[in-house]
Design a protein around this motif. Sequence first.
Motif, PDB file in Angstrom:
ATOM      1  N   CYS A  25       0.817  -1.209   0.000  1.00 27.57           N
ATOM      2  CA  CYS A  25       0.000   0.000   0.000  1.00 27.57           C
ATOM      3  C   CYS A  25       0.855   1.265   0.000  1.00 27.57           C
ATOM      4  CB  CYS A  25      -0.936   0.013   1.213  1.00 27.57           C
ATOM      5  SG  CYS A  25      -2.273  -1.202   1.106  1.00 27.57           S
ATOM      6  N   HIS A  26       2.094   1.163   0.461  1.00 27.38           N
ATOM      7  CA  HIS A  26       2.969   2.338   0.537  1.00 27.38           C
ATOM      8  C   HIS A  26       4.049   2.332  -0.542  1.00 27.38           C
ATOM      9  CE1 HIS A  26       1.123   2.339   4.520  1.00 27.38           C
ATOM     10  NE2 HIS A  26       1.463   3.603   4.606  1.00 27.38           N
ATOM     11  N   ARG A  27       4.017   1.349  -1.412  1.00 22.99           N
ATOM     12  CA  ARG A  27       5.055   1.226  -2.433  1.00 22.99           C
ATOM     13  C   ARG A  27       4.878   2.299  -3.507  1.00 22.99           C
ATOM     14  NH1 ARG A  27       5.307  -4.443  -5.344  1.00 22.99           N
ATOM     15  NH2 ARG A  27       5.659  -5.056  -3.168  1.00 22.99           N
ATOM     16  N   ILE A  28       6.007   2.849  -3.967  1.00 24.10           N
ATOM     17  CA  ILE A  28       5.986   3.745  -5.120  1.00 24.10           C
ATOM     18  C   ILE A  28       6.196   2.883  -6.358  1.00 24.10           C
ATOM     19  CG2 ILE A  28       7.143   5.659  -6.280  1.00 24.10           C
ATOM     20  CD1 ILE A  28       7.921   6.727  -3.555  1.00 24.10           C
ATOM     21  N   GLY A  29       5.234   2.907  -7.268  1.00 24.06           N
ATOM     22  CA  GLY A  29       5.299   2.044  -8.436  1.00 24.06           C
ATOM     23  C   GLY A  29       4.250   0.952  -8.362  1.00 24.06           C
ATOM     24  N   PRO A  30       4.219   0.069  -9.352  1.00 21.41           N
ATOM     25  CA  PRO A  30       3.129  -0.911  -9.459  1.00 21.41           C
ATOM     26  C   PRO A  30       3.180  -2.041  -8.441  1.00 21.41           C
ATOM     27  CG  PRO A  30       4.728  -1.231 -11.212  1.00 21.41           C
ATOM     28  CD  PRO A  30       5.135   0.014 -10.501  1.00 21.41           C
ATOM     29  N   GLN A 177      -1.432   2.750  -4.986  1.00 19.57           N
ATOM     30  CA  GLN A 177      -1.766   3.765  -5.978  1.00 19.57           C
ATOM     31  C   GLN A 177      -1.719   3.211  -7.398  1.00 19.57           C
ATOM     32  OE1 GLN A 177       0.616   7.352  -5.876  1.00 19.57           O
ATOM     33  NE2 GLN A 177      -0.933   8.506  -6.980  1.00 19.57           N
ATOM     34  N   VAL A 178      -0.811   2.276  -7.648  1.00 20.00           N
ATOM     35  CA  VAL A 178      -0.703   1.685  -8.981  1.00 20.00           C
ATOM     36  C   VAL A 178      -0.850   0.170  -8.860  1.00 20.00           C
ATOM     37  CG1 VAL A 178       0.675   1.460 -11.077  1.00 20.00           C
ATOM     38  CG2 VAL A 178       0.869   3.531  -9.665  1.00 20.00           C
ATOM     39  N   ILE A 179      -1.898  -0.369  -9.449  1.00 16.21           N
ATOM     40  CA  ILE A 179      -2.154  -1.811  -9.454  1.00 16.21           C
ATOM     41  C   ILE A 179      -1.910  -2.326 -10.871  1.00 16.21           C
ATOM     42  CG2 ILE A 179      -3.916  -3.594  -9.161  1.00 16.21           C
ATOM     43  CD1 ILE A 179      -5.242  -1.800  -7.075  1.00 16.21           C
ATOM     44  N   MET A 180      -1.124  -3.385 -10.983  1.00 16.27           N
ATOM     45  CA  MET A 180      -0.802  -3.936 -12.302  1.00 16.27           C
ATOM     46  C   MET A 180      -1.567  -5.242 -12.523  1.00 16.27           C
ATOM     47  SD  MET A 180       0.872  -3.133 -14.991  1.00 16.27           S
ATOM     48  CE  MET A 180       2.179  -2.008 -14.493  1.00 16.27           C
ATOM     49  N   HIS A 181      -2.400  -5.247 -13.552  1.00 15.21           N
ATOM     50  CA  HIS A 181      -3.154  -6.448 -13.920  1.00 15.21           C
ATOM     51  C   HIS A 181      -2.381  -7.223 -14.981  1.00 15.21           C
ATOM     52  CE1 HIS A 181      -6.828  -4.910 -11.910  1.00 15.21           C
ATOM     53  NE2 HIS A 181      -6.357  -3.737 -12.293  1.00 15.21           N
ATOM     54  N   GLY A 186       2.630 -12.325 -20.154  1.00 18.07           N
ATOM     55  CA  GLY A 186       3.390 -11.297 -20.844  1.00 18.07           C
ATOM     56  C   GLY A 186       2.624 -10.020 -21.116  1.00 18.07           C
ATOM     57  N   GLU A 187       1.377  -9.957 -20.695  1.00 20.83           N
ATOM     58  CA  GLU A 187       0.552  -8.781 -20.947  1.00 20.83           C
ATOM     59  C   GLU A 187       0.290  -8.059 -19.630  1.00 20.83           C
ATOM     60  OE1 GLU A 187      -2.910  -8.145 -24.146  1.00 20.83           O
ATOM     61  OE2 GLU A 187      -3.456  -9.460 -22.482  1.00 20.83           O
ATOM     62  N   THR A 188       0.454  -6.742 -19.629  1.00 15.97           N
ATOM     63  CA  THR A 188       0.235  -5.964 -18.411  1.00 15.97           C
ATOM     64  C   THR A 188      -0.750  -4.835 -18.682  1.00 15.97           C
ATOM     65  OG1 THR A 188       2.146  -4.535 -18.896  1.00 15.97           O
ATOM     66  CG2 THR A 188       2.524  -6.449 -17.470  1.00 15.97           C
ATOM     67  N   LEU A 189      -1.510  -4.498 -17.664  1.00 14.40           N
ATOM     68  CA  LEU A 189      -2.505  -3.426 -17.773  1.00 14.40           C
ATOM     69  C   LEU A 189      -2.473  -2.614 -16.484  1.00 14.40           C
ATOM     70  CD1 LEU A 189      -4.836  -2.031 -19.194  1.00 14.40           C
ATOM     71  CD2 LEU A 189      -6.369  -3.802 -18.342  1.00 14.40           C
ATOM     72  N   PRO A 190      -1.948  -1.377 -16.526  1.00 13.85           N
ATOM     73  CA  PRO A 190      -1.832  -0.586 -15.296  1.00 13.85           C
ATOM     74  C   PRO A 190      -3.150   0.048 -14.887  1.00 13.85           C
ATOM     75  CG  PRO A 190      -1.003   0.673 -17.155  1.00 13.85           C
ATOM     76  CD  PRO A 190      -1.384  -0.678 -17.689  1.00 13.85           C
ATOM     77  N   GLN A 191      -3.331   0.190 -13.601  1.00 12.82           N
ATOM     78  CA  GLN A 191      -4.498   0.870 -13.027  1.00 12.82           C
ATOM     79  C   GLN A 191      -3.999   1.833 -11.961  1.00 12.82           C
ATOM     80  OE1 GLN A 191      -7.193  -1.689 -10.869  1.00 12.82           O
ATOM     81  NE2 GLN A 191      -8.593  -0.043 -10.337  1.00 12.82           N
ATOM     82  N   ILE A 192      -4.048   3.122 -12.252  1.00 13.74           N
ATOM     83  CA  ILE A 192      -3.741   4.126 -11.234  1.00 13.74           C
ATOM     84  C   ILE A 192      -5.046   4.433 -10.517  1.00 13.74           C
ATOM     85  CG2 ILE A 192      -2.948   6.471 -10.795  1.00 13.74           C
ATOM     86  CD1 ILE A 192      -1.088   6.269 -13.128  1.00 13.74           C
ATOM     87  N   THR A 193      -5.145   4.012  -9.290  1.00  9.20           N
ATOM     88  CA  THR A 193      -6.422   4.115  -8.577  1.00  9.20           C
ATOM     89  C   THR A 193      -6.799   5.554  -8.261  1.00  9.20           C
ATOM     90  OG1 THR A 193      -5.235   3.735  -6.494  1.00  9.20           O
ATOM     91  CG2 THR A 193      -6.217   1.814  -7.577  1.00  9.20           C
ATOM     92  N   TYR A 194      -5.813   6.386  -7.967  1.00  5.95           N
ATOM     93  CA  TYR A 194      -6.104   7.778  -7.626  1.00  5.95           C
ATOM     94  C   TYR A 194      -4.906   8.658  -7.935  1.00  5.95           C
ATOM     95  CZ  TYR A 194      -3.092   7.052  -3.568  1.00  5.95           C
ATOM     96  OH  TYR A 194      -2.010   6.784  -2.768  1.00  5.95           O
ATOM     97  N   LEU A 195      -5.179   9.928  -8.181  1.00  4.22           N
ATOM     98  CA  LEU A 195      -4.145  10.955  -8.280  1.00  4.22           C
ATOM     99  C   LEU A 195      -4.578  12.121  -7.400  1.00  4.22           C
ATOM    100  CD1 LEU A 195      -3.312  11.218 -12.110  1.00  4.22           C
ATOM    101  CD2 LEU A 195      -1.932  10.118 -10.329  1.00  4.22           C
ATOM    102  N   VAL A 196      -3.680  12.610  -6.568  1.00  7.19           N
ATOM    103  CA  VAL A 196      -3.942  13.809  -5.774  1.00  7.19           C
ATOM    104  C   VAL A 196      -3.073  14.920  -6.343  1.00  7.19           C
ATOM    105  CG1 VAL A 196      -3.886  14.883  -3.503  1.00  7.19           C
ATOM    106  CG2 VAL A 196      -4.497  12.458  -3.718  1.00  7.19           C
ATOM    107  N   GLN A 251      -5.110   5.481 -20.806  1.00  5.58           N
ATOM    108  CA  GLN A 251      -3.946   4.589 -20.858  1.00  5.58           C
ATOM    109  C   GLN A 251      -3.656   3.950 -19.514  1.00  5.58           C
ATOM    110  OE1 GLN A 251      -0.418   6.471 -22.422  1.00  5.58           O
ATOM    111  NE2 GLN A 251       0.956   4.897 -21.599  1.00  5.58           N
ATOM    112  N   PHE A 252      -3.810   4.726 -18.429  1.00  5.79           N
ATOM    113  CA  PHE A 252      -3.463   4.229 -17.097  1.00  5.79           C
ATOM    114  C   PHE A 252      -4.683   3.890 -16.238  1.00  5.79           C
ATOM    115  CE2 PHE A 252       0.378   6.665 -18.283  1.00  5.79           C
ATOM    116  CZ  PHE A 252       1.309   5.648 -18.162  1.00  5.79           C
ATOM    117  N   SER A 253      -5.860   3.865 -16.851  1.00  6.32           N
ATOM    118  CA  SER A 253      -7.086   3.462 -16.131  1.00  6.32           C
ATOM    119  C   SER A 253      -7.212   4.194 -14.799  1.00  6.32           C
ATOM    120  CB  SER A 253      -7.079   1.945 -15.881  1.00  6.32           C
ATOM    121  OG  SER A 253      -6.809   1.233 -17.060  1.00  6.32           O
ATOM    122  N   ILE A 254      -7.083   5.512 -14.845  1.00  9.79           N
ATOM    123  CA  ILE A 254      -7.115   6.316 -13.618  1.00  9.79           C
ATOM    124  C   ILE A 254      -8.532   6.362 -13.067  1.00  9.79           C
ATOM    125  CG2 ILE A 254      -6.685   8.606 -12.643  1.00  9.79           C
ATOM    126  CD1 ILE A 254      -4.553   8.996 -14.821  1.00  9.79           C
TER     127      ILE A 254
END
Length: 531
Positions: A25-30, A177-181, A186-196, A251-254
């Motif tokens: 939960c506190h990691r910077i990055g996916p 903040q960033v969840i990687m599906h 070999g396929e990745t799909l980023p999800q940025i849950t929130y931006l402040v 692109q980042f599913s914000i």
Amino acid sequence: MQELNWIYKYEDVASDENQYTYEECHRIGPVDAKYVRSANEDFVGNPFIEALPRPRDEGCLVNAYMVPIPEVDVQKLATMTINEQKETVLSLKRLRLPLAFQRQLEFIDYDVIVSSYMLRKSYIWEDKEFLGRKTRGSMIRMKGKIEDSAPSGFALLGFSGCGKSSSLKQLFENIPQVIMHHPSVGETLPQITYLVVSCMPNSNFATLYRQIGEAIDNALGNPEPEYELMITRKCSSLADKQLKVCQLIEQFSIGTIILDEIQLINFNSNKENSYEGLLGIVNKTKVALSVVGTDEAYQKLFAKLRNARRTGDLIDASAYTSDREYFNYLVKLLLIWQWVDTPIEWSKELADTLYECTGGIINQLIWLYKWIMIEYLDSKSKGKAETIDKKFIHRINDKHFKQLKNSIDFVNQSKLEEEADREIMQNAALDKKEFEMPKVNIGNLAYESKVTKQVLNMIRPLHPEYSSDDITRAVKEILSEEGSRQRRVDEIARGTLDILMGNPRPKKKKAVPKSKPLSKNICDYISLDNT
């Protein structure tokens, strides 16, 4: 183009447990996605919703927004110099006490993000063709239908210093903040849950869009400002910047963008079409937009109904400041930490004096209390014994916060007028306790403060890479577990290190489920006994 669907497995976690670790939960990055089956059948099968931690409730919620500091060691204090003693008082700046609006914020924010992801789907393009040229590979984007209604966010409004920004920080400490599906190998799909996005003084909308790019870079952990420069250097007009922000959202599913400190926006230099452009992004992408700031700024930014409705639910962050009973309770919590020879006992006169000087605003209360303790220690070092009474408090307040007196008087006068209005409209008033944060047990808080200090003393010398804040939060997580009071301090310290290092921990015992209320009113499901 075709819709992207994939099958994923669920994690086995208790209903009150987060599927992600403290470190994740506190990691910077996916962080790799972990899915939990939703209790709402409408959400089942939506990976962007089921990868989200569920909103905290009951004891977990109180524990999350209560950030104590280590207890005051009076014996050790006596061996310090006066400056060292005063330095220990500065820990009060890290103290966070639970505020009534935080419970409402927790649930509404989850609702906002979920509503946003309900309106969008992910699509994949294989071997894309553009202007007659084919490119190999695939592209995945999250899109909503333009004809669908846009999601609503929330407006967290209140006096400066009432705890809005700090509550926002504590809110998102439970969510990666960033969840990687990984839809396929070999396929990745980023999800940025929130931006402040914290608005800058005298900022305009060009600056705001640049800051959105900067926030994306920060979330992804980019060492260089890739997306910030993409918006500023490659987009000449405001319309181009808006379009690029839309592309990045897809692109980042914000999930949600929160504009903090909106009162800093320069309203005089911004045209009405700039505000319309901001809401146009919401209409096109279905991202949820929320704002945090003062009520006056909100009225300027969203004067028209078609704009104001996009920010949805109003959360009155200042409401607790009018509740004298709740303020008395906050004072009792604050009195756990004292640097005086003779303990200060709570009294009505003490609470009334502090309220008069601070207007009930939590930030002002803690800062005034900090200076009361520092001035007491300073006088003591000069051989003068002070009595912390009404006269002493007013003297300290006039010395350090004289410039705020008119503002505090205005706040207090506004509350008197609001109280008179409420009496006239009381038959139509909503129940203020509907979303109120349950009160913290003062005895438990004192125990937590003592254990936190002991664990800090054990871990910090051996692991200086972990800050006091990180250790304190990890201790809180351990103490929230069933049977934590029966553990020795060294066991709590080991568990704290496991959390900080991201090591696997034994699963918590599932609590006996409480019977659900028969009512279908959502308020019945999220309300708590005020014990």
